[in-house]
Structure formats: structure tokens, C-alpha cells
Design a protein around this motif. Structure first.
Motif, PDB file in Angstrom:
ATOM      1  N   THR A 189      70.535  -8.456 -68.363  1.00  0.00           N
ATOM      2  CA  THR A 189      71.055  -6.985 -67.762  1.00  0.00           C
ATOM      3  C   THR A 189      72.109  -7.336 -65.701  1.00  0.00           C
ATOM      4  OG1 THR A 189      69.378  -7.693 -66.029  1.00  0.00           O
ATOM      5  CG2 THR A 189      68.862  -6.166 -67.515  1.00  0.00           C
ATOM      6  N   GLU A 190      72.638  -6.130 -65.670  1.00  0.00           N
ATOM      7  CA  GLU A 190      73.536  -6.515 -65.139  1.00  0.00           C
ATOM      8  C   GLU A 190      72.762  -6.668 -63.424  1.00  0.00           C
ATOM      9  OE1 GLU A 190      76.608  -6.320 -65.430  1.00  0.00           O
ATOM     10  OE2 GLU A 190      77.101  -5.523 -67.233  1.00  0.00           O
ATOM     11  N   ASN A 192      73.764  -5.124 -60.384  1.00  0.00           N
ATOM     12  CA  ASN A 192      73.770  -5.031 -59.463  1.00  0.00           C
ATOM     13  C   ASN A 192      72.914  -3.079 -60.402  1.00  0.00           C
ATOM     14  OD1 ASN A 192      75.596  -4.189 -61.775  1.00  0.00           O
ATOM     15  ND2 ASN A 192      76.539  -3.241 -60.143  1.00  0.00           N
ATOM     16  N   THR A 193      72.480  -3.137 -61.708  1.00  0.00           N
ATOM     17  CA  THR A 193      71.733  -2.175 -62.011  1.00  0.00           C
ATOM     18  C   THR A 193      70.139  -1.993 -62.490  1.00  0.00           C
ATOM     19  OG1 THR A 193      72.543  -2.565 -64.254  1.00  0.00           O
ATOM     20  CG2 THR A 193      74.245  -1.052 -62.669  1.00  0.00           C
ATOM     21  N   GLY A 194      70.715  -2.974 -62.884  1.00  0.00           N
ATOM     22  CA  GLY A 194      68.904  -3.682 -63.859  1.00  0.00           C
ATOM     23  C   GLY A 194      68.919  -3.116 -64.977  1.00  0.00           C
ATOM     24  N   LEU A 195      70.465  -2.930 -65.041  1.00  0.00           N
ATOM     25  CA  LEU A 195      69.721  -2.220 -66.554  1.00  0.00           C
ATOM     26  C   LEU A 195      71.118  -3.007 -67.818  1.00  0.00           C
ATOM     27  CD1 LEU A 195      70.843   1.076 -66.444  1.00  0.00           C
ATOM     28  CD2 LEU A 195      68.601   0.528 -66.364  1.00  0.00           C
ATOM     29  N   PRO A 197      74.458  -4.114 -69.916  1.00  0.00           N
ATOM     30  CA  PRO A 197      76.178  -4.350 -69.974  1.00  0.00           C
ATOM     31  C   PRO A 197      75.830  -3.021 -70.763  1.00  0.00           C
ATOM     32  CG  PRO A 197      75.220  -6.189 -70.881  1.00  0.00           C
ATOM     33  CD  PRO A 197      73.712  -5.719 -70.401  1.00  0.00           C
ATOM     34  N   HIS A 198      77.066  -2.388 -70.198  1.00  0.00           N
ATOM     35  CA  HIS A 198      78.241  -1.212 -71.230  1.00  0.00           C
ATOM     36  C   HIS A 198      78.537  -1.789 -72.396  1.00  0.00           C
ATOM     37  CE1 HIS A 198      76.539   1.705 -68.098  1.00  0.00           C
ATOM     38  NE2 HIS A 198      77.846   1.041 -67.320  1.00  0.00           N
TER      39      HIS A 198
END
Length: 328
Positions: A189-190, A192-195, A197-198
Motif C-alpha cells: 500500500t501507499e 500516506n493513504t493505506g491504499l 497504488p494507482h
């Protein structure tokens, strides 16, 4: 004048590992009493010219004092895993003047070294543990592919993402490359977002599966490999295998089993918490078919970064971080 030494014959190679083998041959009893040294000509195959020594005064690659056969040849500095070699043997008597009287060369045999054993994979694991970094929370495993792939899954495979043979990426001696079947997932995950990556190197469409569907008390977690591709990024391959499955049986004999709640790579905790290492790119292989209906399919917002693909990627042999010996 003593009779000349007879060329060794009946060569046999046995007990082959990733960095050793045993070799024996036949020779007359009279020769066996006189021989003081063995010369072994060992060459990698694959289009390279064999280094067969044509002249008796040219030293061979390997020189060993005569021992009772079979003799063990061991050395990671000249033996690579999963590599084909040719081998020929010559016997010799060391004379009082320091020179050798030698036999003719034996017949040439071809053999292939083995995969990493559990010992070598554990060494890779220890190296990877040293740079894993802190843990970040995640909630889903995700798989990126093309729209055509997911349409094929629907139309031809009944909505099941089927296991495929792992490619040759990673360590040259990895026991799972070209042998283990599985479905590839990511989980990084990223920070800074916890999601997730795009971007992705594998396709613009992504299926996300809740982590607990694949990583739970019914699955074993194995350490598979540690490598890099001539860059600062380091990759760890982990295998999730349902208990009692064929994949589980395969991995249990070849890979270190990890504690799912206490390891530096991938863990699960109480109340649905899941964590991954921040400083490694994790490649997750799930050894059984995965229904697409377990998750959600959507198009990513970023780019398809083909340069980051690890498909059949070759490990950097010069990296001191992820190689256990001799650039492997």
C-alpha cells in the motif's frame, strides 16, 4: 618403465545439490595404488566452448589429492544452482621433480545442479528480514491484469482465476521457479493513504480480494524468495497455501514456514487486522483457484508501468543485499 595410467572409465555422478556433487569412476587396482591426484575438468554448457585441456602440461580447473571414491566436489564459487555442466576426469602421479604423469581423459558426462535446499532459502529469508522495515496496515490483496484476461476468466474459466506456473524471475536457484503453480497477488500500500497504488505494471484492471479470504487460519504462509532487478527495490515472494492442499505439500518440503502472527513480512492480527513490510515489495502466490466473485473489479486511475514488471526478471548477481553467495 612403469605402465602408463589407464584413463578413468565408468564415471558416475550422484548426490547432486545446488553447490556440490559426488563423483566416482573405475580404474585398475595397480593404478589406484599409484595415483596421487585427480584432475577434474568442469565446464558450464549452453553454447560455451568446453575447456577441454589438450596438452598434458596444462593444469586442469580442479586438482584434488587422491581420496577413496566416491569423492565430493563442493564449491559455490564455481558451481551455480540449476546449471548444466560437463565433467571429465584424469588421474595423475606426482613425480619427484614436481611434475605429473597423467592418464588420458575419461569420457565426458553431462549433469545439472539442483535447486536451493531449505538451508539456502532460509539464508535468503534471514537477509530479507534485515531490510523489511516497519509494518503497514492493509485490507486487500489485489491482482492487476488486462481487460481481456478478466473477460477470459468469466467466459472460459467459470469466474475462477486459475493457478499458472511461476515464471523464472527471482533467484536462479529458487525451488519454486518453473515448478509451483499459483495465482499472483500484491498487497503493498501507499504509506500516506493505506491504499493500493494507482499504478501497476501488469494491467489497468484490478480485482481486490479482502485479505481474510486468502490469509486466515486455514492457510499456511511460506517464505519463497528474495531478489532485486538491478535497482534499489527489493522483492520478497511469499506463498499462501490452504492447509492440506497440493501446494501446501509442495511448499512444506522446500520452503520455510512462517508464523502468520509473528514475522517481518506479512502478518494477521486480531479483529481483521493485516500488516505488510514497508520496505519490501511483496509478491504473493496463492496456490489454489480464486473466484473473481470474492472481490471487486475496477479500472485503476494511474498508468501501466511496464518497466516495473518482474515477469521472468533476472536477479542482480552483484547485489550484496539479496545474494547469499557468489552472486546467486
Amino acid at each position: 618403465m612403469e605402465p602408463p595410467l589407464t584413463a578413468p572409465h565408468g564415471i558416475q555422478i550422484s548426490d547432486i545439490t545446488c553447490d556440490s556433487f559426488r563423483v566416482s569412476w573405475e580404474m585398475p587396482p595397480y593404478d589406484a595404488r599409484r595415483v596421487t591426484h585427480y584432475f577434474i575438468d568442469l565446464n558450464k554448457t549452453g553454447g560455451q566452448k568446453e575447456n577441454k585441456f589438450k596438452h598434458r602440461d596444462v593444469p586442469t580447473k580442479l586438482v584434488a589429492k587422491a581420496v577413496v571414491l566416491p569423492m565430493t566436489v563442493r564449491g559455490h564459487w564455481f558451481l551455480s544452482p540449476r546449471t548444466e555442466y560437463t565433467l571429465a576426469v584424469q588421474t595423475a602421479m606426482k613425480r619427484s621433480d614436481g611434475e605429473y604423469t597423467v592418464s588420458g581423459w575419461s569420457e565426458t558426462l553431462r549433469f545439472c545442479t539442483g535447486d536451493y535446499a531449505m538451508e539456502q532459502v532460509k539464508q535468503l529469508q534471514e537477509k530479507a528480514e534485515g531490510i523489511a522495515g516497519r509494518m503497514l496496515s492493509f485490507q486487500v490483496f489485489y491482482r492487476n491484469q488486462t481487460a481481456e484476461y478478466f473477460q477470459h476468466v468469466r467466459d472460459k474459466w467459470g469466474g475462477l482465476m486459475l493457478p499458472s506456473l511461476k515464471d523464472q524471475s527471482g533467484s536462479h536457484g529458487s525451488p519454486i521457479s518453473g515448478t509451483l503453480h499459483g495465482v499472483f497477488f500484491s498487497c503493498n500500500t501507499e504509506f500516506n493513504t493505506g491504499l493500493p497504488p494507482h499504478d501497476s505494471p501488469y494491467g489497468r484492471w484490478r480485482v481486490t480480494i479482502p485479505a481474510g479470504y486468502l490469509f486466515n487460519e486455514n492457510t499456511h504462509l511460506y517464505f519463497g524468495d528474495f531478489y532485486c532487478m538491478y535497482s534499489a527495490y527489493h522483492y520478497v515472494v511469499l506463498v499462501l497455501a490452504p492447509r492440506g492442499s497440493q501446494g501446501d505439500a509442495f511448499c512444506s518440503a522446500r520452503l520455510p514456514l512462517l508464523d502468520p502472527q509473528n514475522n517481518p513480512f506479512l502478518t494477521r492480527g486480531e479483529q481483521g487486522s493485516y500488516w505488510h513490510a514497508q520496505d519490501l515489495i511483496l509478491e504473493i502466490i496463492y496456490t489454489e483457484p480464486v473466484p473473481m466473485g470474492m472481490g471487486q473489479l475496477s479500472e485503476i486511475k494511474g498508468h501501466q508501468l511496464m518497466s516495473l514488471s518482474t515477469a521472468n526478471a533476472k536477479k542482480d548477481p552483484s547485489c550484496k543485499v539479496c545474494n547469499i553467495f557468489g552472486g546467486r
